[in-house]
Scaffold this active site. Structure first.
Site, mmCIF file in Angstrom:
data_model
loop_
_atom_site.group_PDB
_atom_site.id
_atom_site.type_symbol
_atom_site.label_atom_id
_atom_site.label_comp_id
_atom_site.label_asym_id
_atom_site.label_seq_id
_atom_site.Cartn_x
_atom_site.Cartn_y
_atom_site.Cartn_z
ATOM 1 C CG ASP A 17 -6.155 -0.619 -5.904
ATOM 2 O OD1 ASP A 17 -6.757 0.280 -5.514
ATOM 3 O OD2 ASP A 17 -5.192 -0.976 -5.375
ATOM 4 C CB CYS B 102 -0.999 0.134 1.221
ATOM 5 S SG CYS B 102 -2.030 1.252 1.356
ATOM 6 C CG HIS C 53 -5.562 -1.056 -2.223
ATOM 7 N ND1 HIS C 53 -4.252 -0.885 -2.691
ATOM 8 C CD2 HIS C 53 -5.257 -0.917 -0.802
ATOM 9 C CE1 HIS C 53 -3.722 -0.388 -1.956
ATOM 10 N NE2 HIS C 53 -4.144 -0.273 -0.811
#
Length: 282
Positions: free
Chosen positions: A217, A169, A250
């Site tokens: 995502d 991330c 994500h």
């Protein structure tokens, strides 16, 4: 609990691990802002490992603290810098370090947000959390990464010419920048790190990077992944590549979140290990 689908929040056998249920684990050492009540986080035992906290000189009044997991057996081991998400050094990041250590690596997770003096994983308010993250600017973080690789090179248990970096991330973007600015990094693996600021700098990428991304995502569209792949190819960066998992969201590697995708996480992990070994980090 917030279901994170973006890099900074909403707007198998290679692991050598066991699984444990969520009972008794709820918020226990994990990021409060992202923990899923039905998660069954992976836990990797520390037997055969040395677990310690390092203090890394970085030019700041208080040195950089870091979680370190490494094999107990003697030798000069390859090393991986493990870069956290926005939630700091919580149990998921520590477990990733132990996974690497079980495979013979020295794994070092610096606490890039330590200057704020707060227990970041315990913060449940997203606005408060992002205020802390915002204080860690790119130049400061990149300097901390270089301080970490310099520290690794000086350790008797590390192989100084075999240093890699991986991040998740927020940490994925740090990996891309380290591949540009840190000459001690031989290879990087970026898990769903933002690409916007990196795309214009594709030609500057020196260390080969494997980027691992989710097709679902909501913060990093497949078009960005394709554009970065094309930019690297145009720049002649043949050692780098980006992989897109069409059904993954994500945070698909984060086993403590509802976004966890076991198949994508396992495949990405295998690819990550192969990438490091192919580039002399292993």
């Amino acid at each position: 609990m917030e279901h994170l689908t973006r890099p900074e929040g909403s707007q198998p056998e290679d692991f050598n691990v066991t699984r444990r249920g969520a009972a008794g684990l709820f918020f226990a050492g994990y990021a409060v802002a992202a923990f899923s009540a039905d998660a069954a986080p992976i836990t990797t035992p520390a037997d055969g490992l040395v677990i310690e906290t390092a203090t890394i000189p970085n030019g700041a009044p208080t040195p950089l603290p870091a979680y370190v997991a490494r094999p107990a057996r003697p030798g000069h081991h390859p090393a991986i810098v493990v870069v956290n998400e926005i939630f700091g050094i919580h149990d998921y990041i520590k477990d990733v370090c132990r996974r690497f250590a079980k495979l013979g690596y020295v794994a070092v997770a610096p606490d890039f947000f330590y200057r704020a003096g707060v227990d970041l994983p315990a913060i449940s308010d997203r606005a408060a959390l992002m205020k802390v993250v915002a204080q860690a600017g790119d130049a400061q973080v990149d300097g901390d990464v270089r301080a970490t690789t310099a520290w690794i090179k000086a350790q008797r248990f590390a192989a100084p010419a075999k240093i890699g970096i991986t991040g998740f991330c927020w940490g994925g973007a740090v990996v891309w920048r380290a591949a540009i600015s840190d000459p001690d990094v031989r290879a990087g693996v970026a898990w769903y790190g933002r690409l916007g600021g990196i795309l214009p700098r594709a030609a500057e990428v020196k260390a080969p990077v494997l980027g691992l991304y989710g097709g679902k995502d909501q913060g990093i569209p497949p078009t960005d992944v394709a554009a970065m792949r094309d930019a690297l190819k145009a720049a002649g960066k043949t050692g780098s590549d980006l992989i897109l998992y069409p059904d993954a969201e994500h945070g698909f590697h984060a086993d403590y979140r509802s976004s966890y995708n076991e198949a994508a996480a396992a495949d990405g992990w295998k690819r990550a290990l192969a990438h490091f070994k192919a580039n002399g980090v292993g």
